[in-house]
Design a protein around this motif. Structure first.
Motif, short mmCIF file in Angstrom:
data_model
loop_
_atom_site.label_atom_id
_atom_site.label_comp_id
_atom_site.label_asym_id
_atom_site.label_seq_id
_atom_site.Cartn_x
_atom_site.Cartn_y
_atom_site.Cartn_z
N PRO A 64 0.80 -1.23 0.00
CA PRO A 64 0.00 0.00 0.00
C PRO A 64 0.84 1.28 0.00
O PRO A 64 0.39 2.30 -0.53
CB PRO A 64 -0.83 -0.11 1.29
CG PRO A 64 -0.06 -1.06 2.16
CD PRO A 64 0.56 -2.03 1.23
N GLY A 65 2.03 1.23 0.54
CA GLY A 65 2.85 2.43 0.59
C GLY A 65 3.59 2.72 -0.69
O GLY A 65 4.29 3.74 -0.79
N SER A 125 -10.09 3.31 0.18
CA SER A 125 -9.51 2.56 1.30
C SER A 125 -8.95 3.53 2.34
O SER A 125 -8.26 4.49 1.99
CB SER A 125 -8.38 1.66 0.81
OG SER A 125 -8.82 0.81 -0.23
N PRO A 126 -9.22 3.28 3.62
CA PRO A 126 -8.67 4.14 4.68
C PRO A 126 -7.14 4.23 4.62
O PRO A 126 -6.56 5.28 4.92
CB PRO A 126 -9.13 3.44 5.96
CG PRO A 126 -10.34 2.66 5.57
CD PRO A 126 -10.08 2.22 4.16
N GLU A 127 -6.48 3.15 4.21
CA GLU A 127 -5.02 3.13 4.14
C GLU A 127 -4.48 4.12 3.11
O GLU A 127 -3.31 4.52 3.18
CB GLU A 127 -4.51 1.72 3.80
CG GLU A 127 -4.85 0.65 4.82
CD GLU A 127 -6.24 0.06 4.58
OE1 GLU A 127 -6.59 -0.91 5.28
OE2 GLU A 127 -6.97 0.57 3.69
N LEU A 128 -5.31 4.49 2.15
CA LEU A 128 -4.85 5.37 1.08
C LEU A 128 -5.50 6.75 1.16
O LEU A 128 -5.61 7.46 0.17
CB LEU A 128 -5.15 4.73 -0.28
CG LEU A 128 -4.50 3.36 -0.53
CD1 LEU A 128 -4.94 2.78 -1.86
CD2 LEU A 128 -2.97 3.47 -0.48
N SER A 129 -5.91 7.13 2.35
CA SER A 129 -6.60 8.41 2.52
C SER A 129 -5.72 9.59 2.14
O SER A 129 -6.20 10.60 1.60
CB SER A 129 -7.08 8.56 3.97
OG SER A 129 -5.99 8.49 4.87
#
Length: 441
Positions: free
Chosen positions: A373-374, A404-408
């Motif tokens: 994700p990063g 996705s919350p991870e990519l906010s």
């Protein structure tokens, strides 16, 4: 109506294709030249191509190369919308070649033949069980030949599900009687995959949006499911439809095998190697069963077999390639060694532009975002532009991931781009998805 594989001979221009069709058979370099030239002329709508195709259609010959190309010419003329070809095409309804009759019936429906005498000929052909009754039913329905209803209705109980389904869909269209609509849901789960795929078209023809849930779970190619979603949405309306449509598109793109109803089962546990081989099977029910089972196997064991298969053939098999793209993201606890190779495989797949691998880039992006994700910001930024990503599903998938919350943080950085897509993207699914993101931001 264009297709991904229409222009497979870019070096051949219109004049060259027309010249081939004017060449005597004995002077051809290859028996397939006529077919190639006819097929290629779909890329050149206009008077010259139309006249060349019509002239070729009038050629009298017993050579199989000519007859096969004439069948294709009927199709191409219909795709080009050449209405003046109607009489020429209708004459082939009397052909002894049932495949030419099939093409002619289909073509007449495509160009909207209004000749009632031709309609009657189509109805008479429907009584002949040696003909492709499914295509005849579909053509009569598309042409809204209400006089055919009494001939079509008894075929709702035909022994073949493909004919049954076409008759049910046509009856719904011609009479408005939706009593047998639920039967089409059953057809989505018959043993033969070709019949399941036919059932998708029947659901579309019947406007069976009530069967969306069954469609989404059917063990068929995601391309068929997506085509059905779009076709059914096109025929419906309402603000509530947007939410259900986006949910359906999300589900098809994520393509979680655990949500697919498979028709096959293993009597005894199969070795992991055979499960990986199952990803190459032409029947999607077996592919999804392999996927479901692989998710419960030891990741190291799965990786050993996937890696071996990848080098041997999976990298160049568009079916297994697609399933592996999803498999990578569905298994989370890969070894560090496996993840390093998966990173490179997914990165390459995201950039892959081979037409036959059309489904893989979006699947690869979904898995890449799950595993790394990063590191996906540059893929997402590229994916949000029509210039870098001409395929709508990749742009949609990029938007899906931005939720996705991870990519906010990436979402916040690209709100201007999302806003632009919400207004100007050529695909309404992408516009709706972008609008839904802005609505909750």
């Amino acid at each position: 109506m264009s297709g991904l594989f229409d222009n497979i001979h870019p070096e051949l221009d219109q004049a060259g294709a027309i010249e081939i069709l004017a060449t005597d058979f004995q002077d051809l370099e290859s028996d397939s030249d006529y077919y190639m030239a006819v097929s290629h002329l779909v890329n050149f709508p206009g008077q010259f191509a139309n006249e060349a195709l019509l002239n070729f259609l009038g050629r009298v010959s017993t050579e199989s190369a000519v007859l096969l190309a004439q069948r294709k010419a009927v199709e191409v003329l219909a795709r080009l919308g050449v209405t003046q070809a109607q009489a020429n095409i209708a004459s082939f309804l009397d052909s002894s070649d049932i495949y030419m009759v099939e093409n002619a019936a289909w073509a007449l429906a495509q160009i909207g033949c209004k000749d009632q005498a031709v309609h009657q000929r189509l109805i008479r052909l429907l009584h002949d069980s040696t003909q492709n009754q499914r295509v005849l039913i579909q053509s009569l329905s598309k042409l809204s030949v209400f006089a055919a209803l009494s001939t079509i209705t008894p075929l709702m109980d035909h022994e073949k599900s493909s004919v049954r389904g076409a008759a049910i869909a046509a009856t719904i269209h011609l009479s408005g009687d939706r009593t047998r609509l639920a039967d089409l849901a059953d057809h989505l789960y018959v043993a033969n995959q070709m019949d399941r795929q036919s059932a998708v078209q029947d659901v579309i023809d019947a406007g069976g949006i009530e069967l969306m849930s069954s469609l989404l779970q059917a063990p068929i190619s995601p391309a068929f499911r997506m085509r059905a979603v779009r076709a059914l949405v096109d025929r419906s309306s309402g603000e509530q439809l947007k939410n259900s449509a986006l949910s359906a598109v999300d589900q098809v793109l994520r393509d979680d095998p655990r949500l697919i109803t498979v028709l096959h089962h293993y009597g005894d546990p199969l070795p992991t190697q055979l499960l990986v081989e199952g990803l190459f099977h032409p029947d999607f029910s077996r592919c999804y069963l392999s996927m479901q089972t692989l998710l419960d196997r030891d990741p190291d064991e799965v990786w050993t077999q996937v890696w071996a298969s990848w080098h041997k053939k999976a990298h160049n098999d568009y079916g297994a390639h697609y399933f592996m793209m999803h498999l990578f993201g569905l298994i989370r606890n890969w070894s560090h060694e496996a993840l390093a190779s998966i990173h490179d495989i997914l990165s390459d797949a995201i950039r892959d532009r081979r037409p036959q691998f059309r489904k893989s880039p979006s699947a690869a992006l979904l898995s890449f975002a799950i595993l790394f994700p990063g590191q996906c910001d540059h893929f997402l930024k590229d994916g949000l532009t029509t210039v870098m990503q001409p395929f709508w599903d990749f742009r949609y998938t990029s938007l899906l991931l931005l939720q996705s919350p991870e990519l906010s943080q990436i979402r916040s950085q690209n709100l201007d781009v999302v806003s632009n897509l919400s207004q100007s993207d050529p695909d309404y699914f992408v516009r709706w998805k972008a609008q839904s993101i802005l609505q909750y931001t």
